[in-house]
Scaffold this motif. Structure first.
Motif, PDB file in Angstrom:
ATOM      1  N   GLU A 107      20.216  12.113  26.616  1.00  8.46           N
ATOM      2  CA  GLU A 107      18.927  11.785  26.022  1.00  8.46           C
ATOM      3  C   GLU A 107      17.827  11.837  27.088  1.00  8.46           C
ATOM      4  O   GLU A 107      18.103  11.758  28.295  1.00  8.46           O
ATOM      5  CB  GLU A 107      18.975  10.379  25.421  1.00  8.46           C
ATOM      6  N   HIS A 108      16.593  11.931  26.609  1.00 10.21           N
ATOM      7  CA  HIS A 108      15.460  11.806  27.525  1.00 10.21           C
ATOM      8  C   HIS A 108      15.485  10.433  28.185  1.00 10.21           C
ATOM      9  O   HIS A 108      15.801   9.424  27.541  1.00 10.21           O
ATOM     10  CB  HIS A 108      14.137  11.956  26.763  1.00 10.21           C
TER      11      HIS A 108
ATOM     12  N   GLY B 284       2.784   0.623  22.989  1.00 11.58           N
ATOM     13  CA  GLY B 284       4.020   1.381  22.892  1.00 11.58           C
ATOM     14  C   GLY B 284       4.980   1.099  24.028  1.00 11.58           C
ATOM     15  O   GLY B 284       4.609   0.575  25.078  1.00 11.58           O
TER      16      GLY B 284
ATOM     17  N   SER C  32      10.035   5.232  25.485  1.00 11.38           N
ATOM     18  CA  SER C  32      10.317   5.940  24.235  1.00 11.38           C
ATOM     19  C   SER C  32       9.506   7.225  24.170  1.00 11.38           C
ATOM     20  O   SER C  32       8.285   7.216  24.248  1.00 11.38           O
ATOM     21  CB  SER C  32       9.958   5.061  23.037  1.00 11.38           C
ATOM     22  N   ILE C  33      10.188   8.347  23.965  1.00 13.48           N
ATOM     23  CA  ILE C  33       9.479   9.626  23.900  1.00 13.48           C
ATOM     24  C   ILE C  33       8.577   9.695  22.679  1.00 13.48           C
ATOM     25  O   ILE C  33       7.627  10.477  22.649  1.00 13.48           O
ATOM     26  CB  ILE C  33      10.464  10.805  23.902  1.00 13.48           C
ATOM     27  N   ASP C  34       8.850   8.876  21.679  1.00 13.28           N
ATOM     28  CA  ASP C  34       8.054   8.907  20.443  1.00 13.28           C
ATOM     29  C   ASP C  34       6.684   8.253  20.609  1.00 13.28           C
ATOM     30  O   ASP C  34       5.842   8.352  19.723  1.00 13.28           O
ATOM     31  CB  ASP C  34       8.815   8.199  19.325  1.00 13.28           C
ATOM     32  N   HIS C  35       6.473   7.573  21.737  1.00 16.63           N
ATOM     33  CA  HIS C  35       5.238   6.814  21.918  1.00 16.63           C
ATOM     34  C   HIS C  35       4.233   7.530  22.805  1.00 16.63           C
ATOM     35  O   HIS C  35       3.240   6.943  23.207  1.00 16.63           O
ATOM     36  CB  HIS C  35       5.564   5.424  22.479  1.00 16.63           C
ATOM     37  N   TRP C  36       4.487   8.786  23.110  1.00 19.33           N
ATOM     38  CA  TRP C  36       3.564   9.572  23.918  1.00 19.33           C
ATOM     39  C   TRP C  36       3.006  10.709  23.075  1.00 19.33           C
ATOM     40  O   TRP C  36       3.719  11.322  22.287  1.00 19.33           O
ATOM     41  CB  TRP C  36       4.276  10.135  25.148  1.00 19.33           C
ATOM     42  N   SER C  37       1.744  11.047  23.313  1.00 20.44           N
ATOM     43  CA  SER C  37       1.088  12.055  22.476  1.00 20.44           C
ATOM     44  C   SER C  37       1.227  13.477  23.009  1.00 20.44           C
ATOM     45  O   SER C  37       1.280  14.425  22.226  1.00 20.44           O
ATOM     46  CB  SER C  37      -0.400  11.724  22.353  1.00 20.44           C
TER      47      SER C  37
ATOM     48  N   TRP D  85       2.835  16.371  25.972  1.00 19.08           N
ATOM     49  CA  TRP D  85       3.944  16.702  26.862  1.00 19.08           C
ATOM     50  C   TRP D  85       3.702  18.046  27.546  1.00 19.08           C
ATOM     51  O   TRP D  85       3.105  18.959  26.970  1.00 19.08           O
ATOM     52  CB  TRP D  85       5.241  16.800  26.061  1.00 19.08           C
TER      53      TRP D  85
END
Length: 123
Positions: A44-45, A103, A107-112, A114
């Motif tokens: 995982e990341h 956030g 968690s990769i879901d909390h960044w806008s 990349w």
């Protein structure tokens, strides 16, 4: 339009050093959080480090004392200095921008935003 471009990856022997860079356009480092993640094959990341708008930094336990996150606001560039590299540091490294308010930085879901990633191989 925000664009993040990583560079500086490569192959290095154990114990060696590399410095990753993340150049940003359309984004202001001084008022936002920036972070580094990595992903090893089949894993995982993993959040590696974050630098907050005020300059405070946090590191994953796995890299604490070996990696340093920093930024050059004038150049709008984020850095990750990696020393004493280990085999387990081998991964694709990504920079991330704009953590959602409240956030979880890990968690990769909390960044806008990349970057496309830069490969680091330690042998």
């Amino acid at each position: 339009h925000v664009q993040l471009v990583e560079s500086g990856g490569g192959s290095v022997q154990t114990g060696g050093s590399l410095r990753l860079s993340c150049a940003a356009s359309g984004y202001t480092y001084s008022t936002n959080c920036m972070g580094w993640f990595r992903q090893a094959p089949g894993k995982e990341h993993e959040g590696v480090a974050i630098i907050e708008s005020v300059g405070a930094t946090t590191y994953a336990d796995s890299v604490k004392g070996r990696f340093t996150i920093s930024r050059d606001i004038a150049k709008n560039t984020l850095y990750l200095q990696m020393n004493s590299l280990k085999l387990e540091d081998t991964a694709m490294y990504y920079c991330a921008a704009d953590l959602v308010t409240g956030g979880n930085w890990r968690s990769i879901d909390h960044w806008s935003y990349w970057g496309q990633g830069t490969q680091v191989t330690v042998s």
